[in-house]
Design a protein around this motif. Structure first.
Motif, PDB file in Angstrom:
ATOM      1  N   ILE A 180      36.192  39.627  46.431  1.00 47.20           N
ATOM      2  CA  ILE A 180      36.543  40.970  46.917  1.00 47.20           C
ATOM      3  C   ILE A 180      37.786  40.935  47.810  1.00 47.20           C
ATOM      4  CG2 ILE A 180      35.199  41.032  49.065  1.00 47.20           C
ATOM      5  CD1 ILE A 180      35.304  43.854  46.469  1.00 47.20           C
ATOM      6  N   HIS A 181      38.085  39.762  48.376  1.00 44.00           N
ATOM      7  CA  HIS A 181      39.260  39.654  49.236  1.00 44.00           C
ATOM      8  C   HIS A 181      40.538  39.316  48.472  1.00 44.00           C
ATOM      9  CE1 HIS A 181      36.232  39.527  52.465  1.00 44.00           C
ATOM     10  NE2 HIS A 181      37.199  39.956  53.246  1.00 44.00           N
ATOM     11  N   LYS A 182      40.422  39.142  47.161  1.00 49.32           N
ATOM     12  CA  LYS A 182      41.612  38.863  46.360  1.00 49.32           C
ATOM     13  C   LYS A 182      42.402  40.143  46.119  1.00 49.32           C
ATOM     14  CE  LYS A 182      39.762  34.763  44.033  1.00 49.32           C
ATOM     15  NZ  LYS A 182      39.379  34.146  42.736  1.00 49.32           N
ATOM     16  N   LEU A 183      43.687  39.985  45.826  1.00 48.71           N
ATOM     17  CA  LEU A 183      44.576  41.127  45.646  1.00 48.71           C
ATOM     18  C   LEU A 183      44.066  42.095  44.579  1.00 48.71           C
ATOM     19  CD1 LEU A 183      47.252  42.488  46.433  1.00 48.71           C
ATOM     20  CD2 LEU A 183      48.388  41.066  44.693  1.00 48.71           C
ATOM     21  N   LYS A 184      43.443  41.576  43.513  1.00 47.27           N
ATOM     22  CA  LYS A 184      42.965  42.406  42.415  1.00 47.27           C
ATOM     23  C   LYS A 184      41.922  43.427  42.873  1.00 47.27           C
ATOM     24  CE  LYS A 184      39.299  39.146  41.132  1.00 47.27           C
ATOM     25  NZ  LYS A 184      38.664  38.351  40.053  1.00 47.27           N
ATOM     26  N   ALA A 189      38.152  46.947  48.299  1.00 49.60           N
ATOM     27  CA  ALA A 189      37.861  46.399  49.626  1.00 49.60           C
ATOM     28  C   ALA A 189      38.257  47.369  50.729  1.00 49.60           C
ATOM     29  CB  ALA A 189      38.583  45.059  49.808  1.00 49.60           C
ATOM     30  N   ASN A 190      39.410  47.995  50.565  1.00 45.19           N
ATOM     31  CA  ASN A 190      39.858  48.959  51.579  1.00 45.19           C
ATOM     32  C   ASN A 190      38.937  50.165  51.647  1.00 45.19           C
ATOM     33  OD1 ASN A 190      42.035  47.390  52.324  1.00 45.19           O
ATOM     34  ND2 ASN A 190      43.502  48.449  51.019  1.00 45.19           N
ATOM     35  N   PHE A 269      34.163  41.700  40.904  1.00 44.30           N
ATOM     36  CA  PHE A 269      33.501  41.399  42.172  1.00 44.30           C
ATOM     37  C   PHE A 269      32.706  40.094  42.119  1.00 44.30           C
ATOM     38  CE2 PHE A 269      32.952  46.078  43.754  1.00 44.30           C
ATOM     39  CZ  PHE A 269      34.294  46.312  43.517  1.00 44.30           C
ATOM     40  N   LEU A 270      32.460  39.582  40.928  1.00 46.12           N
ATOM     41  CA  LEU A 270      31.522  38.482  40.769  1.00 46.12           C
ATOM     42  C   LEU A 270      32.224  37.142  40.566  1.00 46.12           C
ATOM     43  CD1 LEU A 270      28.827  40.108  38.441  1.00 46.12           C
ATOM     44  CD2 LEU A 270      28.991  40.162  40.940  1.00 46.12           C
TER      45      LEU A 270
END
Length: 319
Positions: A180-184, A189-190, A269-270
């Protein structure tokens, strides 16, 4: 149990995981479900709001539906599941986790991915009514992890619970946190962080003493939020301790209730550990289906009945 092959094959546009995820969350509308709300009290003098919907005829079959992170009974994926089950002879009850029913809860704690004690309160409340002899649990995302963990923990599962379905479940929370913290996933996330911070500011008004010397502005990522609040409010050391202890993955081997886990291969997400193939192969009651498409809770299908909804109904009817 051998892995279940999947025949889910959506229209071309919905083969894009991000498109199917966003469409399901922001565009899809589901009508025709009427809720009746019931509020129950928890042992720590908080409350959980349940939204009931009923089959047209008297039923002894019930599906308990659990939402995901910052979801509620009002989300299309919850209403869609309630609708298909209601139309096929099942009552449903959609559990709004603490702080998710439109009203701040009373306690400092709220809900999290491993809070099976609240699910147990709901199930015990329903079982005591002695109305339903077949109860199914269906959980999405965070609610899916919660469902799996509840079934695999060291507890006596009521005999009324005949089966379960988990959809888009982050079985390994640490791995999902990294994803979830990756750019994609920045847009998602925001959005999650914005909603969570809004509720945290409500907690600051309710419990100002706890926030003395702490600055909410220090929360930059979702992991920061879990370090700052989720872990501390729910008895964990820090975010990493929470991810380890609240994940359902270690409990899958103990599940004895027939359970279907549907996790899409293109769910952004997984992580790899959220596709527990070895655990499913070794457990005769755990059925793992990995569709190539579907995104995160985005299993679009024709007539506004999503694949996971039809698949869940078929699974339950075969029990």
């Amino acid at each position: 149990m051998p892995l279940i092959p999947s025949n889910y094959n959506p229209p071309h546009l919905f083969k894009n995981g991000h498109f199917s995820t966003i469409y399901a969350g922001l565009v899809r509308k589901v009508n025709g479900v009427h809720y009746e709300r019931e509020r129950i009290e928890t042992p720590d003098h908080d409350f959980i709001d349940l939204d009931w919907s009923f089959s047209k005829s008297e039923s002894t079959k019930l599906v308990i539906i659990l939402h995901g992170l910052e979801g509620s009974s009002q989300r299309p994926y919850i209403i869609g599941s309630a609708k298909i089950f209601n139309h096929n002879g099942f009552d449903t009850v959609s559990m709004n986790m603490r702080s998710c029913s439109g009203e701040p809860n009373k306690q400092f704690r709220t809900y999290h991915s491993g809070a099976t004690e609240d699910l147990e309160v709901v199930i015990n409340h329903i079982v005591k009514q002695d109305k339903y002899d077949q109860i199914i649990i269906k959980g999405f995302s965070l609610g899916g992890n919660l469902t799996l963990k509840y079934l695999g923990e060291d507890r006596e599962i009521p005999k009324h619970i005949k089966g379960a379905i988990a959809v888009s479940a982050p079985c390994n929370l640490y791995g999902s946190m990294l994803e979830i913290h990756k750019l994609k996933n920045k847009v998602y996330a925001n959005r999650f962080k914005r909603n969570l911070l809004e509720k945290l500011r409500q907690k600051q008004q309710q419990f100002p003493d706890w926030f003395e010397g702490k600055n909410i502005k220090d929360i930059i990522t979702l992991k920061d939020f879990d370090d700052f609040y989720t872990s501390k409010a729910h008895g964990y050391i820090d975010a990493l301790d929470y991810y380890e202890k609240a994940s359902s993955l270690p409990y899958l081997q103990n599940i004895k209730t027939p359970t279907l886990l549907i996790n899409a291969l293109n769910d952004s997400f997984l992580s790899e550990k959220c596709f527990p193939k070895d655990e499913a192969i070794k457990n005769d009651t755990l059925y793992l289906e990995i569709p190539k498409y579907g995104g995160h809770v985005g299993f679009y299908d024709k007539n506004n009945q999503y694949y996971n909804e039809k698949r869940s109904l078929n699974f339950v009817n075969e029990l």
